[in-house]
Scaffold this motif. Structure first.
Motif, PDB file in Angstrom:
ATOM      1  N   ARG A  53       0.530  -1.484  -0.356  1.00 51.81           N
ATOM      2  CA  ARG A  53      -0.338  -0.443   0.570  1.00 51.81           C
ATOM      3  C   ARG A  53       0.860   1.157   0.658  1.00 51.81           C
ATOM      4  N   ASP A  64      -7.874  -1.171   3.554  1.00 49.54           N
ATOM      5  CA  ASP A  64      -7.982  -0.040   2.889  1.00 49.54           C
ATOM      6  C   ASP A  64      -8.840   0.223   3.786  1.00 49.54           C
ATOM      7  N   ASP A  65      -9.790   0.640   4.186  1.00 49.07           N
ATOM      8  CA  ASP A  65     -10.627   1.605   5.483  1.00 49.07           C
ATOM      9  C   ASP A  65      -9.728   1.807   6.498  1.00 49.07           C
ATOM     10  N   GLU A 112      -7.641 -13.914   7.806  1.00 48.24           N
ATOM     11  CA  GLU A 112      -6.582 -13.103   6.809  1.00 48.24           C
ATOM     12  C   GLU A 112      -7.539 -12.442   6.260  1.00 48.24           C
ATOM     13  N   LYS A 113      -8.674 -13.013   5.120  1.00 43.51           N
ATOM     14  CA  LYS A 113      -9.621 -12.236   4.267  1.00 43.51           C
ATOM     15  C   LYS A 113     -10.390 -10.977   5.127  1.00 43.51           C
ATOM     16  N   MET A 114     -10.661 -11.652   5.738  1.00 37.46           N
ATOM     17  CA  MET A 114     -11.486 -10.809   6.242  1.00 37.46           C
ATOM     18  C   MET A 114     -10.825  -9.351   6.858  1.00 37.46           C
ATOM     19  N   SER A 125      -8.432  -8.522   5.607  1.00 35.42           N
ATOM     20  CA  SER A 125      -8.056  -7.765   3.807  1.00 35.42           C
ATOM     21  C   SER A 125      -8.907  -6.992   3.258  1.00 35.42           C
ATOM     22  N   GLU A 126      -9.742  -7.065   3.709  1.00 32.09           N
ATOM     23  CA  GLU A 126     -11.426  -6.919   3.295  1.00 32.09           C
ATOM     24  C   GLU A 126     -11.341  -5.132   3.666  1.00 32.09           C
ATOM     25  N   LYS A 127     -10.674  -5.196   5.497  1.00 30.40           N
ATOM     26  CA  LYS A 127     -10.781  -3.657   6.062  1.00 30.40           C
ATOM     27  C   LYS A 127      -9.702  -2.756   6.574  1.00 30.40           C
ATOM     28  N   LYS A 130      -9.252 -17.857   6.259  1.00 33.53           N
ATOM     29  CA  LYS A 130     -11.215 -16.537   6.733  1.00 33.53           C
ATOM     30  C   LYS A 130     -10.414 -15.082   7.250  1.00 33.53           C
TER      31      LYS A 130
END
Length: 153
Positions: free
Chosen positions: A5, A138-139, A130-132, A134-136, A128
């Motif tokens: 990022r 950027d916020d 790690e995916k959670m 990843s989805e958060k 799972k």
């Protein structure tokens, strides 16, 4: 999970580095997360911030004891016109976090580039979680950038 990022801050690298290592930012981050005041120490170009871990996702709560803590260790060294360093997390949780951080001048601003890895070593649900994350991510980074910018002004 690999993470890359970049964020641009409205200040020169030396000022951004100072804020990133500051107790004020550590306290603001803890307040943003709803955590108690952190224990923060700074020794030259290295800052260590320890927070008590509360309100973790339920899959992780099953694998940790009460009173677990995490220490974020961040080191920034002058390099040319900018800074380079590392960010890591020391914890008894089944989580590994390590990243490289570069602060480079970009006109009157600073471009911060973060490259690292996060892994959650929890049977059956680690990927799972790690995916959670990843989805958060950027916020979370956007809110953190707002905290840094508030301290830069």
């Amino acid at each position: 999970m690999h993470v890359e990022r970049s964020i641009t801050y409205p200040a020169p690298p030396e000022k951004v580095a100072s804020v990133l290592l500051s107790e004020e930012l550590a306290t603001a981050r803890a307040q943003e997360a709803g955590a108690d005041a952190p224990e923060h120490t700074r020794d030259g170009n290295t800052a260590r911030t320890t927070v008590e871990m509360t309100d973790l996702p339920s899959p992780i709560n099953k694998f940790i004891s009460k009173g677990a803590s995490a220490t974020v260790v961040q080191t920034l060294r002058e390099r040319g016109e900018g800074y380079s360093g590392e960010v890591g997390v020391e914890t008894s949780l089944p989580v590994t976090v390590s990243a490289d951080l570069e602060l480079a001048p970009d006109g009157a601003h600073t471009r911060a580039s973060l490259t690292g890895d996060l892994s959650v070593n929890v049977p059956f649900v680690g990927k799972k979680i790690e995916k959670m994350v990843s989805e958060k991510l950027d916020d979370v980074l956007a809110r953190d950038a707002e905290l840094v910018e508030g301290l830069l002004s």
